[in-house]
Design a protein around this motif. Structure first.
Motif, PDB file in Angstrom:
ATOM      1  N   LEU A   1       0.831  -1.204   0.000  1.00 42.50           N
ATOM      2  CA  LEU A   1       0.000   0.000   0.000  1.00 42.50           C
ATOM      3  C   LEU A   1       0.866   1.254   0.000  1.00 42.50           C
ATOM      4  N   ALA A   2       1.894   1.275   0.830  1.00 43.65           N
ATOM      5  CA  ALA A   2       2.781   2.441   0.885  1.00 43.65           C
ATOM      6  C   ALA A   2       3.473   2.661  -0.456  1.00 43.65           C
ATOM      7  N   ARG A   3       3.930   1.586  -1.077  1.00 46.79           N
ATOM      8  CA  ARG A   3       4.573   1.708  -2.396  1.00 46.79           C
ATOM      9  C   ARG A   3       3.598   2.202  -3.452  1.00 46.79           C
ATOM     10  N   LEU A   4       2.372   1.716  -3.385  1.00 53.01           N
ATOM     11  CA  LEU A   4       1.363   2.105  -4.368  1.00 53.01           C
ATOM     12  C   LEU A   4       1.043   3.595  -4.248  1.00 53.01           C
ATOM     13  N   LEU A   5       0.821   4.067  -3.019  1.00 51.46           N
ATOM     14  CA  LEU A   5       0.490   5.480  -2.824  1.00 51.46           C
ATOM     15  C   LEU A   5       1.664   6.382  -3.199  1.00 51.46           C
ATOM     16  N   ALA A   6       2.889   5.907  -2.926  1.00 49.10           N
ATOM     17  CA  ALA A   6       4.076   6.680  -3.303  1.00 49.10           C
ATOM     18  C   ALA A   6       4.204   6.770  -4.815  1.00 49.10           C
ATOM     19  N   ALA A   7       3.890   5.675  -5.510  1.00 45.96           N
ATOM     20  CA  ALA A   7       3.966   5.659  -6.976  1.00 45.96           C
ATOM     21  C   ALA A   7       2.951   6.617  -7.584  1.00 45.96           C
ATOM     22  N   ILE A   8       1.786   6.718  -6.966  1.00 47.53           N
ATOM     23  CA  ILE A   8       0.756   7.630  -7.468  1.00 47.53           C
ATOM     24  C   ILE A   8       1.216   9.079  -7.338  1.00 47.53           C
ATOM     25  N   LYS A   9       1.875   9.402  -6.240  1.00 46.22           N
ATOM     26  CA  LYS A   9       2.366  10.770  -6.034  1.00 46.22           C
ATOM     27  C   LYS A   9       3.447  11.136  -7.048  1.00 46.22           C
ATOM     28  N   GLN A  10       4.214  10.136  -7.496  1.00 45.19           N
ATOM     29  CA  GLN A  10       5.288  10.393  -8.448  1.00 45.19           C
ATOM     30  C   GLN A  10       4.764  10.697  -9.846  1.00 45.19           C
ATOM     31  N   GLN A  11       3.552  10.212 -10.151  1.00 42.60           N
ATOM     32  CA  GLN A  11       3.012  10.368 -11.484  1.00 42.60           C
ATOM     33  C   GLN A  11       2.405  11.751 -11.694  1.00 42.60           C
ATOM     34  N   ASP A  12       2.527  12.238 -12.916  1.00 45.20           N
ATOM     35  CA  ASP A  12       1.921  13.513 -13.265  1.00 45.20           C
ATOM     36  C   ASP A  12       0.441  13.302 -13.592  1.00 45.20           C
ATOM     37  N   GLY A  13      -0.316  14.367 -13.551  1.00 48.11           N
ATOM     38  CA  GLY A  13      -1.722  14.280 -13.923  1.00 48.11           C
ATOM     39  C   GLY A  13      -2.651  14.576 -12.771  1.00 48.11           C
ATOM     40  N   SER A  14      -3.856  15.008 -13.114  1.00 44.23           N
ATOM     41  CA  SER A  14      -4.837  15.402 -12.099  1.00 44.23           C
ATOM     42  C   SER A  14      -5.539  14.210 -11.470  1.00 44.23           C
ATOM     43  N   ALA A  15      -5.374  13.020 -12.053  1.00 41.23           N
ATOM     44  CA  ALA A  15      -6.089  11.851 -11.538  1.00 41.23           C
ATOM     45  C   ALA A  15      -5.452  11.283 -10.282  1.00 41.23           C
ATOM     46  N   GLY A  16      -4.207  11.697  -9.972  1.00 42.51           N
ATOM     47  CA  GLY A  16      -3.506  11.129  -8.824  1.00 42.51           C
ATOM     48  C   GLY A  16      -4.242  11.251  -7.505  1.00 42.51           C
ATOM     49  N   PRO A  17      -4.623  12.474  -7.068  1.00 46.07           N
ATOM     50  CA  PRO A  17      -5.352  12.615  -5.801  1.00 46.07           C
ATOM     51  C   PRO A  17      -6.672  11.848  -5.803  1.00 46.07           C
ATOM     52  N   ALA A  18      -7.370  11.842  -6.941  1.00 40.24           N
ATOM     53  CA  ALA A  18      -8.637  11.119  -7.013  1.00 40.24           C
ATOM     54  C   ALA A  18      -8.417   9.618  -6.879  1.00 40.24           C
ATOM     55  N   LEU A  19      -7.361   9.092  -7.514  1.00 39.26           N
ATOM     56  CA  LEU A  19      -7.060   7.666  -7.407  1.00 39.26           C
ATOM     57  C   LEU A  19      -6.707   7.306  -5.966  1.00 39.26           C
ATOM     58  N   THR A  20      -5.906   8.137  -5.318  1.00 41.83           N
ATOM     59  CA  THR A  20      -5.558   7.900  -3.916  1.00 41.83           C
ATOM     60  C   THR A  20      -6.802   7.863  -3.047  1.00 41.83           C
ATOM     61  N   ALA A  21      -7.720   8.808  -3.282  1.00 42.76           N
ATOM     62  CA  ALA A  21      -8.959   8.853  -2.497  1.00 42.76           C
ATOM     63  C   ALA A  21      -9.814   7.624  -2.752  1.00 42.76           C
ATOM     64  N   CYS A  22      -9.871   7.164  -4.010  1.00 39.17           N
ATOM     65  CA  CYS A  22     -10.643   5.961  -4.329  1.00 39.17           C
ATOM     66  C   CYS A  22     -10.072   4.744  -3.602  1.00 39.17           C
ATOM     67  N   ILE A  23      -8.747   4.623  -3.584  1.00 38.93           N
ATOM     68  CA  ILE A  23      -8.101   3.492  -2.909  1.00 38.93           C
ATOM     69  C   ILE A  23      -8.394   3.528  -1.415  1.00 38.93           C
ATOM     70  N   GLU A  24      -8.256   4.689  -0.807  1.00 35.57           N
ATOM     71  CA  GLU A  24      -8.480   4.808   0.639  1.00 35.57           C
ATOM     72  C   GLU A  24      -9.933   4.541   1.000  1.00 35.57           C
ATOM     73  N   LEU A  25     -10.857   5.038   0.194  1.00 37.88           N
ATOM     74  CA  LEU A  25     -12.273   4.785   0.466  1.00 37.88           C
ATOM     75  C   LEU A  25     -12.640   3.320   0.233  1.00 37.88           C
ATOM     76  N   ALA A  26     -12.039   2.703  -0.781  1.00 31.58           N
ATOM     77  CA  ALA A  26     -12.311   1.285  -1.039  1.00 31.58           C
ATOM     78  C   ALA A  26     -11.871   0.436   0.154  1.00 31.58           C
TER      79      ALA A  26
END
Length: 337
Positions: free
Chosen positions: A170-195
């Motif tokens: 989980l920590a690696r996944l969230l870190a990888a999302i932060k490294q990526q460019d694009g506006s979908a990153g925060p939304a993807l993180t929120a979807c993962i946390e809510l799931a």
């Protein structure tokens, strides 16, 4: 009375005329076959069981699929996914065949062909679609079809997935999302946390609207879920914090993703960056249920996750070996993710 006419070598034309019914004509290689067919047609007319099947010679399976796509598919919650299945079926040679020529053996051959390169569950869903197509065509469109799909065995369902988050993933996944460019990153993180906090399905998350969010009562109101019922989703403190941190730009909570396919693609890309293999977004629902299961009754677990049977609770509860050790009193530490 039927008339039999010899029209050449091995050509016997049978004609059945009856007042109030369309003339029926068919050619056979022998007189006996022609007479037998004529008697069959006449006997069905006598008992009001005759159905004119010539319409089936002018309609193809593709014609029926197109009508189903237009009239039936839009009424379903999984319309997008079913539409994709129909488009795939329309590209297959089977769609070009007249309905009068299709038999159970044709669909069995289609099943075997698809199983060579596709999962059993994918093929099961395609056969289920074709079966419902035949049901609608017979019951509602009054086509003189025989339900050939009822004679075709469907492949056994794939075994349920048991993928859990492994230590550090989980920590690696969230870190990888932060490294990526694009506006979908925060939304993807929120979807993962809510799931993980709520166990909501991807479709439920993406269709969620702000009018369904009640932070004052810490609950979400889902009007329609996969199993056809509404349900309340209680919010943990972390889930409440995640929702409170999101911008309210428009009606939907997650406008960044058009559908679940888009979410799955972004999720898979983040997993690749993080070096995580074999993890699907839906596995987070398994993870959430498996974490909750030891602390609530099966009935409560089914209520929380919107299942109609306790069997589904068992399917989604996938304990780790360390958790089973803890359940029997072994003192080995639990494996965190």
């Amino acid at each position: 009375m039927a008339s039999i006419t010899r029209r050449g070598p091995f050509q016997f034309q049978a004609i059945v005329r009856r007042k109030g019914y369309p003339t029926q004509t068919k050619t056979f290689e022998t007189r006996n076959e022609a007479e037998a067919w004529s008697r069959s047609i006449e006997s069905k007319i006598d008992v009001n069981q005759f159905r004119d099947r010539r319409e089936l010679e002018m309609l193809t399976l593709g014609d029926l699929l197109q009508r189903y796509l237009k009239e039936v598919t839009p009424t379903k919650r999984g319309a997008v996914q079913e539409g994709n299945r129909i488009k795939q079926l329309l590209e297959h040679p089977l769609a070009l065949r007249p309905l009068s020529t299709l038999r159970a053996s044709d669909f069995a051959s289609y099943r075997n062909e698809r199983l060579e390169n596709h999962r059993a569950n994918t093929v099961r869903l395609e056969l289920a679609l074709l079966s419902h197509l035949y049901t609608i065509a017979i019951r509602e469109w009054s086509l003189p079809l025989e339900h050939e799909l009822k004679k075709v065995s469907r492949p056994k369902a794939d075994p349920g997935r048991e993928r859990r988050l492994q230590p550090g993933e989980l920590a690696r996944l969230l870190a990888a999302i932060k490294q990526q460019d694009g506006s979908a990153g925060p939304a993807l993180t929120a979807c993962i946390e809510l799931a993980l906090e709520t166990g909501m399905r991807a479709g439920e998350l993406l269709s969620l609207e702000w009018c369904q969010v009640d932070l004052a009562s810490a609950v979400l109101y889902l009007d329609m879920t996969k199993n056809g019922t509404s349900r309340l989703v209680p919010l943990s403190e972390k889930a409440e914090q995640v929702l409170a941190s999101l911008p309210r730009n428009g009606r939907r909570v997650f406008p960044n993703f058009y559908d679940t396919s888009g979410l799955d693609r972004v999720f898979k890309r983040a997993c690749n960056v993080a070096g995580i293999e074999g993890l699907h977004f839906h596995d987070l629902r398994h993870e959430s249920a498996s974490q909750r299961a030891p602390h609530v009754t099966p009935q409560t677990l089914a209520k929380l996750y919107g299942w109609k049977s306790l069997q589904m609770a068992m399917r989604y509860y996938n304990p780790l070996l360390s958790e089973l050790h803890a359940a029997i009193g072994r003192t080995s530490p639990l494996t965190p993710y």
